[in-house]
Design a protein around this motif. Sequence first.
Motif, PDB file in Angstrom:
ATOM      1  N   ARG A 177       0.261  -2.845  -6.494  1.00 56.56           N
ATOM      2  CA  ARG A 177       0.239  -1.807  -5.623  1.00 56.56           C
ATOM      3  C   ARG A 177      -1.266  -1.281  -5.290  1.00 56.56           C
ATOM      4  NH1 ARG A 177       0.406   3.839  -6.057  1.00 56.56           N
ATOM      5  NH2 ARG A 177       0.632   3.640  -8.154  1.00 56.56           N
ATOM      6  N   PHE A 178      -1.600  -1.188  -3.992  1.00 55.90           N
ATOM      7  CA  PHE A 178      -3.160  -1.158  -3.739  1.00 55.90           C
ATOM      8  C   PHE A 178      -2.960   0.444  -3.299  1.00 55.90           C
ATOM      9  CE2 PHE A 178      -3.304  -5.562  -3.792  1.00 55.90           C
ATOM     10  CZ  PHE A 178      -4.751  -5.832  -3.849  1.00 55.90           C
ATOM     11  N   GLU A 203      -1.516  -0.695  -9.916  1.00 57.63           N
ATOM     12  CA  GLU A 203      -0.893  -1.358 -10.805  1.00 57.63           C
ATOM     13  C   GLU A 203      -0.720  -2.629 -10.495  1.00 57.63           C
ATOM     14  OE1 GLU A 203       3.162   0.318 -10.853  1.00 57.63           O
ATOM     15  OE2 GLU A 203       2.475   1.627  -9.453  1.00 57.63           O
ATOM     16  N   VAL A 204      -0.229  -3.634 -11.631  1.00 58.45           N
ATOM     17  CA  VAL A 204       0.210  -4.990 -11.332  1.00 58.45           C
ATOM     18  C   VAL A 204       1.438  -5.365 -12.201  1.00 58.45           C
ATOM     19  CG1 VAL A 204      -0.350  -7.447 -11.301  1.00 58.45           C
ATOM     20  CG2 VAL A 204      -2.027  -5.867 -10.437  1.00 58.45           C
ATOM     21  N   ILE A 251       1.092  -1.177   0.115  1.00 58.91           N
ATOM     22  CA  ILE A 251      -0.054   0.011  -0.074  1.00 58.91           C
ATOM     23  C   ILE A 251       0.996   1.136  -0.131  1.00 58.91           C
ATOM     24  CG2 ILE A 251      -2.189  -1.127   1.024  1.00 58.91           C
ATOM     25  CD1 ILE A 251      -1.157   0.150   3.785  1.00 58.91           C
ATOM     26  N   GLY A 252       2.174   1.111  -0.155  1.00 58.57           N
ATOM     27  CA  GLY A 252       2.994   2.543  -0.283  1.00 58.57           C
ATOM     28  C   GLY A 252       3.041   3.039  -1.646  1.00 58.57           C
ATOM     29  N   LYS A 253       4.037   4.048  -1.598  1.00 59.84           N
ATOM     30  CA  LYS A 253       3.697   4.949  -2.836  1.00 59.84           C
ATOM     31  C   LYS A 253       4.317   4.324  -4.069  1.00 59.84           C
ATOM     32  CE  LYS A 253       3.629   9.195  -0.016  1.00 59.84           C
ATOM     33  NZ  LYS A 253       4.153  10.297   0.361  1.00 59.84           N
ATOM     34  N   SER A 254       5.203   3.223  -3.898  1.00 57.76           N
ATOM     35  CA  SER A 254       5.723   2.713  -5.080  1.00 57.76           C
ATOM     36  C   SER A 254       5.630   1.052  -4.980  1.00 57.76           C
ATOM     37  CB  SER A 254       7.220   3.181  -5.145  1.00 57.76           C
ATOM     38  OG  SER A 254       8.014   2.717  -4.211  1.00 57.76           O
ATOM     39  N   GLU A 301      13.737  -1.863 -10.215  1.00 58.36           N
ATOM     40  CA  GLU A 301      13.801  -3.329 -10.572  1.00 58.36           C
ATOM     41  C   GLU A 301      12.699  -3.934 -11.313  1.00 58.36           C
ATOM     42  OE1 GLU A 301      16.983  -4.964  -7.615  1.00 58.36           O
ATOM     43  OE2 GLU A 301      15.161  -4.533  -6.725  1.00 58.36           O
ATOM     44  N   ILE A 302      11.510  -3.644 -10.657  1.00 64.78           N
ATOM     45  CA  ILE A 302      10.367  -4.243 -11.279  1.00 64.78           C
ATOM     46  C   ILE A 302       9.841  -3.380 -12.599  1.00 64.78           C
ATOM     47  CG2 ILE A 302       7.503  -4.257 -10.774  1.00 64.78           C
ATOM     48  CD1 ILE A 302       8.407  -4.519  -7.886  1.00 64.78           C
TER      49      ILE A 302
END
Length: 185
Positions: A127-128, A135-136, A88-91, A176-177
Amino acid sequence: MAHTLVIVDKIGYNSISYKMIMTPEEKYRDLYEQMYDLCEEQGWGDPFSYARSREIYMAGLLGHKVADDYSGEDAIDENGGCEYKSTIGKSVNGTYNGISVQDTWELQEKYIVEDKIGKYQNHYYARFKGGKVEEVWKLGCNVVLDLLLPKIKKQFDEGTSHKKDPRIGVSIGQKEIESYGQRIR
């Protein structure tokens, strides 16, 4: 959320509707119980255990099957068991915590590749934000292993016995992602 109560007289001619207002606390408990009941009916287990609710959400979103239990794979995609990481973070990022330490580096690497991280062909990072997926990303296990094994080796070589939790924990970050992954949502 308001519920409507309809009272009908014995003959069935007259009906009166009353709205019953729930407090936020009552509404939360009601939704909590509904979610738990739904997950029990579907065989998904306790949605409030660890990040299970996010795994169930992601599996439904991505068209995967929710895994039957809490250990091992998080879901099953077209290639078999897969790993989910969410934040649930910003990135977007993914943390691999609780990696058991083996006696030698050779055994450690074998454990990581065969039993822990490498056994899942696909790894998904979500990211929720505000209760929804923003995004996934998807990375193959070979890329994940290429990114994580040097970090794991460093911690292994430094030793973990001095830490409160002696298990190894490593992460894959946003850069990296985004560099090596495929955005799928």
